[in-house]
Design a protein around this motif. Structure first.
Motif, PDB file in Angstrom:
ATOM      1  N   TYR A 155       0.809  -1.217   0.000  1.00 36.21           N
ATOM      2  CA  TYR A 155       0.000   0.000   0.000  1.00 36.21           C
ATOM      3  C   TYR A 155       0.844   1.270   0.000  1.00 36.21           C
ATOM      4  O   TYR A 155       0.545   2.226  -0.714  1.00 36.21           O
ATOM      5  CB  TYR A 155      -0.944  -0.008   1.198  1.00 36.21           C
ATOM      6  CG  TYR A 155      -1.973   1.089   1.151  1.00 36.21           C
ATOM      7  CD1 TYR A 155      -3.110   0.962   0.369  1.00 36.21           C
ATOM      8  CD2 TYR A 155      -1.804   2.260   1.877  1.00 36.21           C
ATOM      9  CE1 TYR A 155      -4.057   1.966   0.314  1.00 36.21           C
ATOM     10  CE2 TYR A 155      -2.745   3.270   1.830  1.00 36.21           C
ATOM     11  CZ  TYR A 155      -3.866   3.119   1.047  1.00 36.21           C
ATOM     12  OH  TYR A 155      -4.804   4.129   0.993  1.00 36.21           O
ATOM     13  N   PHE A 156       1.901   1.285   0.821  1.00 38.44           N
ATOM     14  CA  PHE A 156       2.655   2.526   0.983  1.00 38.44           C
ATOM     15  C   PHE A 156       3.882   2.639   0.086  1.00 38.44           C
ATOM     16  O   PHE A 156       4.370   3.741  -0.137  1.00 38.44           O
ATOM     17  CB  PHE A 156       3.081   2.705   2.445  1.00 38.44           C
ATOM     18  CG  PHE A 156       1.924   3.034   3.343  1.00 38.44           C
ATOM     19  CD1 PHE A 156       1.281   4.256   3.235  1.00 38.44           C
ATOM     20  CD2 PHE A 156       1.468   2.122   4.266  1.00 38.44           C
ATOM     21  CE1 PHE A 156       0.206   4.565   4.052  1.00 38.44           C
ATOM     22  CE2 PHE A 156       0.399   2.421   5.085  1.00 38.44           C
ATOM     23  CZ  PHE A 156      -0.234   3.642   4.980  1.00 38.44           C
ATOM     24  N   TYR A 157       4.421   1.516  -0.429  1.00 38.95           N
ATOM     25  CA  TYR A 157       5.635   1.624  -1.224  1.00 38.95           C
ATOM     26  C   TYR A 157       5.497   1.046  -2.635  1.00 38.95           C
ATOM     27  O   TYR A 157       5.739   1.744  -3.620  1.00 38.95           O
ATOM     28  CB  TYR A 157       6.802   0.934  -0.497  1.00 38.95           C
ATOM     29  CG  TYR A 157       8.070   0.999  -1.296  1.00 38.95           C
ATOM     30  CD1 TYR A 157       8.777   2.197  -1.420  1.00 38.95           C
ATOM     31  CD2 TYR A 157       8.554  -0.117  -1.949  1.00 38.95           C
ATOM     32  CE1 TYR A 157       9.921   2.268  -2.188  1.00 38.95           C
ATOM     33  CE2 TYR A 157       9.707  -0.048  -2.712  1.00 38.95           C
ATOM     34  CZ  TYR A 157      10.389   1.139  -2.823  1.00 38.95           C
ATOM     35  OH  TYR A 157      11.516   1.207  -3.579  1.00 38.95           O
ATOM     36  N   ILE A 158       5.124  -0.217  -2.744  1.00 45.02           N
ATOM     37  CA  ILE A 158       5.155  -0.886  -4.051  1.00 45.02           C
ATOM     38  C   ILE A 158       4.123  -0.306  -5.008  1.00 45.02           C
ATOM     39  O   ILE A 158       4.452   0.056  -6.143  1.00 45.02           O
ATOM     40  CB  ILE A 158       4.977  -2.405  -3.887  1.00 45.02           C
ATOM     41  CG1 ILE A 158       6.170  -2.976  -3.122  1.00 45.02           C
ATOM     42  CG2 ILE A 158       4.838  -3.083  -5.247  1.00 45.02           C
ATOM     43  CD1 ILE A 158       6.044  -4.428  -2.748  1.00 45.02           C
ATOM     44  N   ILE A 159       2.873  -0.205  -4.588  1.00 44.01           N
ATOM     45  CA  ILE A 159       1.821   0.284  -5.483  1.00 44.01           C
ATOM     46  C   ILE A 159       2.054   1.739  -5.906  1.00 44.01           C
ATOM     47  O   ILE A 159       2.010   2.039  -7.098  1.00 44.01           O
ATOM     48  CB  ILE A 159       0.427   0.073  -4.853  1.00 44.01           C
ATOM     49  CG1 ILE A 159       0.136  -1.429  -4.742  1.00 44.01           C
ATOM     50  CG2 ILE A 159      -0.653   0.771  -5.662  1.00 44.01           C
ATOM     51  CD1 ILE A 159      -1.092  -1.774  -3.938  1.00 44.01           C
ATOM     52  N   PRO A 160       2.355   2.651  -4.986  1.00 46.55           N
ATOM     53  CA  PRO A 160       2.576   4.037  -5.436  1.00 46.55           C
ATOM     54  C   PRO A 160       3.790   4.191  -6.366  1.00 46.55           C
ATOM     55  O   PRO A 160       3.793   5.046  -7.243  1.00 46.55           O
ATOM     56  CB  PRO A 160       2.802   4.818  -4.138  1.00 46.55           C
ATOM     57  CG  PRO A 160       2.207   3.996  -3.068  1.00 46.55           C
ATOM     58  CD  PRO A 160       2.330   2.568  -3.526  1.00 46.55           C
ATOM     59  N   ASN A 161       4.811   3.358  -6.178  1.00 49.25           N
ATOM     60  CA  ASN A 161       6.029   3.509  -6.974  1.00 49.25           C
ATOM     61  C   ASN A 161       6.036   2.707  -8.271  1.00 49.25           C
ATOM     62  O   ASN A 161       6.892   2.946  -9.123  1.00 49.25           O
ATOM     63  CB  ASN A 161       7.254   3.118  -6.141  1.00 49.25           C
ATOM     64  CG  ASN A 161       7.518   4.136  -5.055  1.00 49.25           C
ATOM     65  OD1 ASN A 161       7.354   5.333  -5.266  1.00 49.25           O
ATOM     66  ND2 ASN A 161       7.895   3.669  -3.888  1.00 49.25           N
ATOM     67  N   HIS A 162       5.120   1.761  -8.425  1.00 50.51           N
ATOM     68  CA  HIS A 162       5.181   0.894  -9.599  1.00 50.51           C
ATOM     69  C   HIS A 162       3.917   0.899 -10.447  1.00 50.51           C
ATOM     70  O   HIS A 162       3.848   0.171 -11.432  1.00 50.51           O
ATOM     71  CB  HIS A 162       5.527  -0.534  -9.190  1.00 50.51           C
ATOM     72  CG  HIS A 162       6.902  -0.641  -8.611  1.00 50.51           C
ATOM     73  ND1 HIS A 162       8.036  -0.670  -9.387  1.00 50.51           N
ATOM     74  CD2 HIS A 162       7.335  -0.691  -7.326  1.00 50.51           C
ATOM     75  CE1 HIS A 162       9.101  -0.749  -8.608  1.00 50.51           C
ATOM     76  NE2 HIS A 162       8.697  -0.762  -7.356  1.00 50.51           N
ATOM     77  N   ILE A 163       2.919   1.664 -10.090  1.00 49.06           N
ATOM     78  CA  ILE A 163       1.735   1.813 -10.930  1.00 49.06           C
ATOM     79  C   ILE A 163       1.709   3.252 -11.416  1.00 49.06           C
ATOM     80  O   ILE A 163       1.642   4.187 -10.626  1.00 49.06           O
ATOM     81  CB  ILE A 163       0.445   1.456 -10.162  1.00 49.06           C
ATOM     82  CG1 ILE A 163       0.446  -0.026  -9.813  1.00 49.06           C
ATOM     83  CG2 ILE A 163      -0.782   1.832 -10.986  1.00 49.06           C
ATOM     84  CD1 ILE A 163      -0.789  -0.505  -9.113  1.00 49.06           C
ATOM     85  N   GLU A 164       1.773   3.379 -12.723  1.00 50.58           N
ATOM     86  CA  GLU A 164       1.834   4.723 -13.280  1.00 50.58           C
ATOM     87  C   GLU A 164       0.447   5.345 -13.363  1.00 50.58           C
ATOM     88  O   GLU A 164      -0.528   4.686 -13.710  1.00 50.58           O
ATOM     89  CB  GLU A 164       2.491   4.695 -14.654  1.00 50.58           C
ATOM     90  CG  GLU A 164       1.847   3.721 -15.608  1.00 50.58           C
ATOM     91  CD  GLU A 164       2.665   3.493 -16.854  1.00 50.58           C
ATOM     92  OE1 GLU A 164       2.185   3.898 -17.924  1.00 50.58           O
ATOM     93  OE2 GLU A 164       3.757   2.933 -16.744  1.00 50.58           O
ATOM     94  N   PRO A 165       0.324   6.610 -13.013  1.00 46.28           N
ATOM     95  CA  PRO A 165      -0.978   7.289 -13.106  1.00 46.28           C
ATOM     96  C   PRO A 165      -1.349   7.549 -14.567  1.00 46.28           C
ATOM     97  O   PRO A 165      -0.477   7.723 -15.418  1.00 46.28           O
ATOM     98  CB  PRO A 165      -0.757   8.593 -12.351  1.00 46.28           C
ATOM     99  CG  PRO A 165       0.711   8.803 -12.362  1.00 46.28           C
ATOM    100  CD  PRO A 165       1.355   7.454 -12.451  1.00 46.28           C
TER     101      PRO A 165
END
Length: 160
Positions: free
Chosen positions: A40-50
């Motif tokens: 939730y705090f590291y992998i998803i925000p850093n690896h899913i492009e908006p």
């Protein structure tokens, strides 16, 4: 021999016999809670492009899964179960299920989702014991179609 014959009755069980199960539950609960937080705090925000298109953000479903992992892991950590070890045949069947799933992921990467997903869906459903033709057909047609609709049309993302 039964357990109470070996260890002198129910009140004289081996020390830590039940605590081993509780500690395994607590360890797995802590692992999944920490993994969910990491997602939730590291992998998803850093690896899913908006993206600017579509009305559902690409991180919505992964974030929901991460939250479910945290809540479920916390529940298992706080209230361990009283389960016992599963028979080897069930563990082997779960291993076969995992092998078919990994093969399916590999196959999708080689020939594409549209061509591989129906066969993978039928194979997994058959391993779970489904034998009714109608439901196998629905699993082969409807499930990949819904996934394609959600990912390709709704999220405007391409499938392999």
């Amino acid at each position: 021999m039964r357990h109470h014959q070996l260890y002198g009755g129910a009140s004289h069980r081996r020390p830590g016999w039940f605590n081993l199960t509780k500690s395994a539950d607590r360890a797995s609960g802590a692992f999944f809670s920490i993994f969910g937080l990491l997602l939730y705090f590291y992998i998803i925000p850093n690896h899913i492009e908006p993206v600017d298109t579509g009305w559902v953000y690409p991180s919505t479903i992964p974030n929901a899964v991460a939250i479910i992992l945290v809540l479920s892991g916390t529940a298992v950590f706080c209230k361990p179960t009283r389960h016992c070890a599963r028979p080897a045949s069930e563990v082997a069947r779960a291993g076969l299920f995992l092998a078919v799933l990994c093969f399916g992921i590999w196959l999708i990467s080689k020939v594409g989702f549209i061509w591989a997903a129906p066969g993978v869906a039928v194979g997994l459903m058959a391993l779970m014991g489904e034998r009714r033709g109608f439901w196998l057909l629905m699993g082969a047609c409807a499930t990949p179609a819904v996934i394609w609709l959600l990912v390709d049309v709704l999220l405007d993302r391409s499938l392999p």
